[in-house]
Structure formats: C-alpha cells, structure tokens
Design a protein around this motif. Structure first.
Motif, PDB file in Angstrom:
ATOM      1  N   LEU A  14       8.154 -12.272 -36.559  1.00 59.80           N
ATOM      2  CA  LEU A  14       8.832 -13.566 -36.713  1.00 59.80           C
ATOM      3  C   LEU A  14       9.989 -13.679 -35.726  1.00 59.80           C
ATOM      4  O   LEU A  14      10.201 -14.724 -35.124  1.00 59.80           O
TER       5      LEU A  14
ATOM      6  N   LEU B 154       8.620 -14.214 -32.321  1.00 63.17           N
ATOM      7  CA  LEU B 154       8.045 -15.544 -32.174  1.00 63.17           C
ATOM      8  C   LEU B 154       9.114 -16.621 -32.125  1.00 63.17           C
ATOM      9  O   LEU B 154       8.841 -17.730 -31.689  1.00 63.17           O
ATOM     10  N   THR B 155      10.352 -16.298 -32.525  1.00 59.80           N
ATOM     11  CA  THR B 155      11.408 -17.285 -32.298  1.00 59.80           C
ATOM     12  C   THR B 155      11.566 -17.485 -30.799  1.00 59.80           C
ATOM     13  O   THR B 155      12.087 -18.484 -30.349  1.00 59.80           O
TER      14      THR B 155
ATOM     15  N   TYR C 177       9.507 -20.286 -30.352  1.00 55.44           N
ATOM     16  CA  TYR C 177      10.247 -21.423 -30.890  1.00 55.44           C
ATOM     17  C   TYR C 177      11.353 -21.812 -29.905  1.00 55.44           C
ATOM     18  O   TYR C 177      11.575 -22.981 -29.627  1.00 55.44           O
TER      19      TYR C 177
ATOM     20  N   ALA D 121       4.203 -13.365 -28.020  1.00 58.20           N
ATOM     21  CA  ALA D 121       5.089 -14.452 -27.600  1.00 58.20           C
ATOM     22  C   ALA D 121       4.911 -14.764 -26.113  1.00 58.20           C
ATOM     23  O   ALA D 121       4.931 -15.920 -25.700  1.00 58.20           O
TER      24      ALA D 121
ATOM     25  N   THR E  99       1.802 -16.913 -25.565  1.00 59.31           N
ATOM     26  CA  THR E  99       1.606 -18.087 -26.413  1.00 59.31           C
ATOM     27  C   THR E  99       2.471 -19.230 -25.906  1.00 59.31           C
ATOM     28  O   THR E  99       3.619 -19.026 -25.576  1.00 59.31           O
TER      29      THR E  99
ATOM     30  N   LEU F  17       4.303 -23.152 -30.824  1.00 55.60           N
ATOM     31  CA  LEU F  17       4.212 -22.645 -32.191  1.00 55.60           C
ATOM     32  C   LEU F  17       3.060 -23.272 -32.960  1.00 55.60           C
ATOM     33  O   LEU F  17       2.811 -22.923 -34.096  1.00 55.60           O
TER      34      LEU F  17
ATOM     35  N   ASN G 285       0.130 -22.679 -32.673  1.00 52.25           N
ATOM     36  CA  ASN G 285      -0.850 -21.644 -33.011  1.00 52.25           C
ATOM     37  C   ASN G 285      -0.265 -20.614 -33.955  1.00 52.25           C
ATOM     38  O   ASN G 285      -0.784 -19.519 -34.030  1.00 52.25           O
ATOM     39  N   PHE G 286       0.800 -20.960 -34.663  1.00 56.26           N
ATOM     40  CA  PHE G 286       1.411 -19.944 -35.501  1.00 56.26           C
ATOM     41  C   PHE G 286       0.452 -19.459 -36.581  1.00 56.26           C
ATOM     42  O   PHE G 286       0.352 -18.266 -36.843  1.00 56.26           O
TER      43      PHE G 286
ATOM     44  N   ILE H 102      -1.854 -17.118 -35.073  1.00 58.83           N
ATOM     45  CA  ILE H 102      -1.243 -15.806 -34.838  1.00 58.83           C
ATOM     46  C   ILE H 102      -1.223 -15.004 -36.138  1.00 58.83           C
ATOM     47  O   ILE H 102      -1.544 -13.819 -36.173  1.00 58.83           O
ATOM     48  N   MET H 103      -0.888 -15.691 -37.236  1.00 58.27           N
ATOM     49  CA  MET H 103      -0.904 -15.063 -38.556  1.00 58.27           C
ATOM     50  C   MET H 103      -2.287 -14.470 -38.836  1.00 58.27           C
ATOM     51  O   MET H 103      -2.426 -13.311 -39.199  1.00 58.27           O
TER      52      MET H 103
END
Lengths: 270, 310
Positions: free
Chosen positions: A74, A77-78, A81, A158, A161, A164, A166-167, A170-171
């Motif tokens: 997370l 991945l910010t 973001y 990240a 990508t 977001l 595709n979050f 990604i999960m």
C-alpha cells in the motif's frame, strides 16, 4: 552529493500519513488478527496438532508477514497515487536524480511495513501469541529483510503501473498470489509440484520462512521453516537489490514519468 | 581588447525540437531570456508552450537542439538546472492530506534546505501571500485561490533564480487572479527573480518586459508588449454587418485582410487619421450595423498571430 534530507522528507511524510489515516492503520492490524482468529481457529479445529504446535501458532509468522506485505504494497502504491496527485510532481522537479525517488519511496514503504509489523507484534504479545523461546536477534533481521523485500515487490509493481485504476487487479494478481503461494498458510514442502515451483520462485516465501525460524523456534521437520535461514536471507537480499535496480532503471526512463507529467498538466497542450 | 559586456542569460535555447510520434510539438525554437526579465511565452493551445517549459525544466528531453538555464545545460546538468528553477504548473503540486506548513516543509527538504531555514522562509512567504494565519490548515480545505498562492510559495521556497509559471491563474475567478498577480509583483519586487510566464489571459502579459508568440512550435513574433501592439497598427476597426463576406471582400483593397467573428470583421488600421473611416460605409456599399475603432491590445496580437495573418 548528499540527498539525505529529501529521503528523510519522504520517510517523514509516510509516517505522518500512516498515523493520520487511522482506518488504514486499524485495518492493517485487524486483517492479520482476523486470519489468525478466524482462519486459524477454523482450520485448527480440522487439522491435528502436530509436534505440540497448534495451527494458530503456525500462522503467527504468516500473519506477521502479511502485515508487512500489505503495509509495504500500500505504501509503495501511494507512489502510483502520487503520480495522480501533485506530490510526484514535487518529487520529479526536485534537484536530485529521478532514481533517487525510487530509493526514497522504497525505504518509506519498508519503514511503513516495519512499523506496522512492530505494532502487530505488540498486539500479539499482549494476546499471548508470542513464544517466549522466540529468537529476538533473528526476528529483527527477519523483519528488516522481509519489509525490504516486500517494499521491493511494491516498487516493481508501482514502477510498471500507470494509474490506480488497476488497484483491484494488483490486489488479485499480485498481492493475493504472493501471499497464498508462500509458506504463510501451509508448509511449502507439502504443496503439489506446480504450486511448489511457484512458491519457490516467490521471494516473499523466504521472508515468511525466515520469520518462522525466528518465531517458531525448533520444530519437527515439515512444520517449521522449509529452508535454511542463510538461504532465506541470501534470497531476500538478492531480490531486494534486484528490485531496487530494476525499479530505478524503469523510473529514470522518461517514458515512465512523461505520461504522468502530461496527465498532471490537465490537458494535452503540446 | 575587452569583450563587450553581455548581460547574463537566464534561459538560452537554440533549435529546440520536441517530437511526439508524428506530432511536432516544438519546431526549432530559439529563445533568449536575460536574467531578471519578466518574460511571457504566449500562443494558442497546442502551440508548444508547455512542452517548451517542460524541456527547460528538464522534465522531458528535447528531441534535438539544446537549452540551458542560468548556465546549466538541461540535458547534461539536469539536477543543477532543477535546483535553479522554481516551477508552478497548471495543476497544483501539493499534498492535499498535509497542512500548509507540512507541505512547505516537505518541499523545502526536497531542496535539501535545513528545517530552520524552511520555517523562516515559509513564515516570510506566507505573510507575503496572505496565508500566514492558515499555516496549519490542511491543503484540501483551501480555496482554489489560496491553493494557487501556496503553490507559488512552494515553487520559490528554495529561492530559485528563475520562476516558471505555466498558466498560473487558470481556473481562478477575477478577484483571485488579481490577487495572485499582486503576489507575483511583490515577489518580483523583493527578489528580482526572472519569471517565465505562459498564460491565456493576455491582459496578464501586459506587464511583461518581453513577450514571444509561438505557433505550431515556432516563434512567430517577439518584442515588448507595447512594440507588438504598435506593430499591429494604430487602431482596430470593428465593423458589424449581416453580409460579412461581401463587406470583407469590398473593404480588403482599402483596409487589408480582416479577422471575422460572427457578424463582426476586425481590420487593422495603421494611420492616425480616422476621418477616412467615416466614408467606409459608402465604400462598402452594403448595410453596416455598427462601426467602431479602438486601440489594439495584446488580445488582438494573439488573435492575428493565431490566425497566421501577422
């Protein structure tokens, strides 16, 4: 040229945001506890105790690893973001080479993972889930190495990508497979051939294994750690270095950040 | 023999080209901006302004050509170049989840400034930009005008030698645009900073020392705003008619080419003497609904440049 202040800035921001986003922090604590209590108790009732270890105890390294995996992912991945907000723009216009953003962000993601793992450790200790025979020195090493490797996985994702959007993907296609196809829930050695091959290729497997060395102590074979602690450490260190290099290389290429500059400009104005 | 004194250049670009696939965004641009100047880069959408600024800011690489900012080559010394410029883009570069003070701390640390220096500068700049009493407010709660002001503070916290302002007032209402300009004027007065501006609001470029119009990635006109306006002519003559086609055709031999907008034709008129204009109605030979003349302004320059008639 020293860039320690920018790195410090990124770390500080990560910590401030982590404690400010209460729901993120609470769910980071609740998620592993649900696994431990619900899944652990459920399967524990079905599975026989072996070698004096309950399934719940077997899960403790796995949920510690889970906290770090999710925490690091997370946080990393910010970065994606940030591509959409203005922060990434502050970073790319700052006076240091662009790969330095990857270095700083990867450290921040590892720090976030580490802090969350420490909080969970305190909770687990309070709930009586920590064995007094734990090897503390090795635990510290395992936490550091695993959080760094998880940050590495996060930075790779990240770096490749764009948004977001595709979050969820990604999960589904990164975080869950990495978690399930490790030794978190079951010994790797007992997996069917094909799954075992995937688990062996999964760097996160070795993080969980190292945590088992530290937390579970000496257990009958097939229940404790699957590999030697030195193997785990070597794989984690190798993977972390490789991830850092690939993510840095990727991010110093203009194609990685040019589209986002244009997105942030608001319109495609020549 | 002493070499002639040369004023230091803040920006020097020669033969700058940026190509995106088949699209030539910037087409051999030459630019020289002396240090301390307030320079406006103007042009229609898609003319290459933003690409030019991004190349000078080292955020994108020129396809060919070279550029330097305060003596730093944008390709070979990108880090030093970025250290010497402040950037304010169309979209704000701020963390909405952090407060004003936290944002400035973050930005300042990125420029390797000590925390104490950041605090001192932030206090002064927030005072100058009217944000001093809001330093602990989260950025997400600020109005558009305040956020833009903060974005500029963020852009100059490291005392850059040159400030790039890409459409700094876009999306703001008139009072806020005026406020932002007052801040920028104060900042220039205090620091003597070179400012490179792009804007669509041409009245904002009136105060520039020098403006350059670009179109399709090429420099088409450049000079002081007064010179450029003067080059357009003495007056702009606006004639309104139902049959604008015929009007334009009949008056072309006398007034030259015109710009058309609905039922109005705009002509350039070079002479001081406007008595001639009174006879235009009869020379046009068709019904004219309105005829007026006025001083040209930068908007006119922009329109004539955009239409490729200048």
């Amino acid at each position: 040229m020293a860039h320690w202040r920018p790195v410090y800035a990124v770390l500080e921001r990560e910590v401030v945001r982590m404690f400010r986003q209460r729901t993120r922090l609470v769910s980071a604590m609740v998620r592993p506890l649900i696994w431990l209590f619900v899944i652990g108790a459920g399967f524990g009732a079905v599975l026989q105790q072996a070698g004096g270890v309950s399934y719940q105890q077997f899960l403790v390294p796995g949920v510690l690893g889970m906290t770090m995996l999710f925490g690091a992912m997370l946080a990393a991945l910010t970065m994606v973001y940030d591509k959409e907000s203005g922060v990434m723009r502050m970073l790319i216009m700052a006076p240091f080479p662009h790969y330095w953003i990857v270095v700083a962000k990867m450290l921040a993601a590892a720090l976030a993972a580490l802090l969350q793992a420490l909080l969970l450790l305190i909770l687990l200790a309070a709930l009586g889930y920590l064995d007094t025979q734990m090897r503390f020195g090795l635990l510290v090493v395992a936490l550091l190495a695993t959080s760094a490797a998880c940050a590495g996985i996060g930075m790779l994702v990240a770096a490749f990508t764009r948004t977001l959007d595709n979050f969820a993907a990604i999960m589904n296609f990164v975080i869950f497979p990495v978690f399930f196809l490790s030794g978190s829930l079951y010994p790797v050695i007992r997996l069917p051939m094909a799954l075992k091959a995937v688990a062996l290729a999964n760097p996160y497997t070795y993080g969980v294994d190292l945590l088992k060395h530290a937390v579970l102590g000496v257990l009958p074979s097939g229940l404790g750690a699957d590999f030697a602690a030195s193997t785990d450490l070597a794989v984690l260190a190798g993977f972390t270095t490789a991830a850092l290099l690939v993510a840095s290389w990727r991010f110093s290429r203009e194609s990685a950040y040019e589209p986002m500059i244009r997105i942030l400009t608001g319109k495609r104005d020549g | 023999m002493n070499p002639a004194p040369v004023s230091p250049l803040a920006v020097k670009a020669s033969g700058l080209v940026k190509r995106y696939g088949d699209v030539l965004a910037v087409d051999g641009l030459d630019l020289e901006i002396p240090a301390g100047q307030f320079f406006g880069l103007l042009g229609p959408n898609g003319s290459g302004k933003t690409s030019t600024i991004h190349m000078l800011a080292t955020l994108i690489r020129p396809t060919s050509g070279s550029a330097s900012v305060h003596g730093h080559d944008v390709l070979r010394e990108s880090v030093q170049t970025r250290a010497s410029i402040g950037l304010v883009f169309q979209e704000s570069a701020l963390d909405r989840t952090l407060s004003i003070a936290e944002n400035l701390r973050f930005a300042g640390l990125l420029y390797n400034l000590p925390a104490k220096v950041i605090e001192e500068r932030a206090a002064g700049l927030l005072e100058l930009f009217g944000l001093a009493d809001k330093r602990n407010r989260p950025v997400g709660s600020l109005s558009g005008g305040m956020r833009r002001a903060l974005d500029i503070v963020r852009g100059v916290i490291h005392h850059p030698k040159i400030l790039f302002l890409d459409e700094p007032t876009i999306g703001l209402d008139l009072p806020n645009r005026r406020k932002i300009w007052r801040f920028i004027e104060n900042l220039r007065a205090q620091t003597g900073m070179t400012v490179l501006l792009t804007t669509h609001y041409l009245e904002e470029a009136d105060t520039c020392d020098h403006v350059a119009f670009i179109k399709s990635g090429k420099l088409v006109q450049s000079g002081s705003p007064a010179e450029m306006i003067a080059s357009l002519g003495r007056y702009i003559v606006e004639i309104e008619s139902q049959d604008i086609e015929t009007l334009a055709r009949r008056l072309a031999p006398i007034l030259g080419p015109c710009l058309r907008e609905g039922n109005v034709a705009y002509f350039r008129y070079a002479a001081d003497d406007v008595t001639r204009l009174a006879s235009l109605q009869s020379e046009a030979g068709i019904q004219v609904r309105a005829l007026r003349w006025r001083q040209p302004n930068l908007n006119d320059v922009f329109l004539w440049v955009a239409e490729g008639k200048l």
